[in-house]
Enzyme design. Sequence first.
Site, mmCIF file in Angstrom:
data_model
loop_
_atom_site.group_PDB
_atom_site.id
_atom_site.type_symbol
_atom_site.label_atom_id
_atom_site.label_comp_id
_atom_site.label_asym_id
_atom_site.label_seq_id
_atom_site.Cartn_x
_atom_site.Cartn_y
_atom_site.Cartn_z
ATOM 1 N N SER A 13 -12.395 -5.835 9.329
ATOM 2 C CA SER A 13 -13.770 -5.633 8.849
ATOM 3 C C SER A 13 -14.217 -6.785 7.946
ATOM 4 O O SER A 13 -15.378 -7.200 7.998
ATOM 5 C CB SER A 13 -13.908 -4.283 8.137
ATOM 6 O OG SER A 13 -13.220 -4.261 6.907
ATOM 7 N N MET A 90 -1.286 -9.544 6.787
ATOM 8 C CA MET A 90 -0.258 -8.838 6.030
ATOM 9 C C MET A 90 1.140 -9.459 6.166
ATOM 10 O O MET A 90 2.135 -8.771 5.927
ATOM 11 C CB MET A 90 -0.240 -7.363 6.442
ATOM 12 C CG MET A 90 -1.589 -6.660 6.235
ATOM 13 S SD MET A 90 -2.274 -6.797 4.556
ATOM 14 C CE MET A 90 -1.276 -5.581 3.710
ATOM 15 N N HIS A 109 -7.723 -9.937 -1.857
ATOM 16 C CA HIS A 109 -6.689 -8.993 -2.269
ATOM 17 C C HIS A 109 -7.376 -7.793 -2.932
ATOM 18 O O HIS A 109 -8.258 -7.970 -3.784
ATOM 19 C CB HIS A 109 -5.728 -9.665 -3.255
ATOM 20 C CG HIS A 109 -4.597 -8.769 -3.662
ATOM 21 N ND1 HIS A 109 -3.535 -8.493 -2.837
ATOM 22 C CD2 HIS A 109 -4.392 -8.072 -4.803
ATOM 23 C CE1 HIS A 109 -2.713 -7.658 -3.453
ATOM 24 N NE2 HIS A 109 -3.204 -7.392 -4.647
HETATM 25 C C1 GAR Z 1 -8.561 -5.211 2.888
HETATM 26 O O1 GAR Z 1 -8.734 -4.183 1.954
HETATM 27 C C2 GAR Z 1 -7.875 -6.390 2.231
HETATM 28 O O2 GAR Z 1 -8.245 -6.610 0.897
HETATM 29 C C3 GAR Z 1 -6.440 -5.975 2.324
HETATM 30 O O3 GAR Z 1 -6.302 -5.390 3.592
HETATM 31 C C4 GAR Z 1 -7.557 -4.809 3.970
HETATM 32 C C5 GAR Z 1 -7.929 -5.358 5.340
HETATM 33 O O4 GAR Z 1 -9.044 -4.701 5.867
HETATM 34 N N1 GAR Z 1 -5.562 -7.110 2.157
HETATM 35 C C6 GAR Z 1 -4.363 -7.046 1.595
HETATM 36 O O5 GAR Z 1 -3.869 -6.025 1.185
HETATM 37 C C7 GAR Z 1 -3.645 -8.370 1.515
HETATM 38 N N2 GAR Z 1 -2.436 -8.257 0.754
HETATM 39 P P1 GAR Z 1 -9.837 -5.356 7.095
HETATM 40 O O6 GAR Z 1 -8.818 -5.681 8.193
HETATM 41 O O7 GAR Z 1 -10.770 -4.249 7.532
HETATM 42 O O8 GAR Z 1 -10.555 -6.560 6.586
#
Ligand code: GAR
Length: 195
Positions: A13, A90, A109
């Site tokens: 997203s 990740m 983050h």
């Molecule tokens: C987001 O909340 C981002 O901040 C987090 O993963 C999610 C991804 O959502 N990132 C981490 O935790 C990095 N260590 P998305 O795929 O919908 O953008």
Amino acid sequence: MKRVAILISGGGSNMLRLVEDMTGDHPARPVLVASNDPAAGGLDKAAAKGIATAAVDHREFPRDRAGFEAALLKPLLAAEPDIICLAGFMRILTPGFVTRFSGRMLNIHPSLLPKYQGLDTHARALAAGDAEAGATVHEVTPELDSGPILGQVRVPVLPGDTPQALAARVLEQEHRLYPAVLRRFAAGNRTPLIL
Ligand code: GAR
């Protein structure tokens, strides 16, 4: 025009919000969306936007981070990015990989860094009884979640919050923060943005 590659692991997203912002007078354009998971939902969303995609399955490189990163580097270098955005990516990247893109790799983050580096940020904020949570965009340096802060947004912790409810509230604000920071960064502005 700056060329931006975006690395994802999941739904993407944040990636989508970055892509949707990179039009018109924006100083950058997306050139590649790559994932360590071929099943990442964000890959189809990027392809639907006409962006080149690549998947390098980290599970094909058990105990071989260097091999995984070498495979990831191929499509990445071929795309000739000026800026790399980690958006829900990740996998921990080695110092060698990070240093190669020093000063031009960003990450979002889901915490108010320097608080809660690593995983389970929302559960940790709730367990600590914090009144506020939030998200941070920072430059990626070899030490995890520790590079110079480029932007931050705060959200209130509400009574009865679960990690999921808090994560959703934070994610909504991530979608405002990351595009705003990338727009400034691509134009050469590294002054922290506080929303
Ligand atoms: C987001 O909340 C981002 O901040 C987090 O993963 C999610 C991804 O959502 N990132 C981490 O935790 C990095 N260590 P998305 O795929 O919908 O953008």
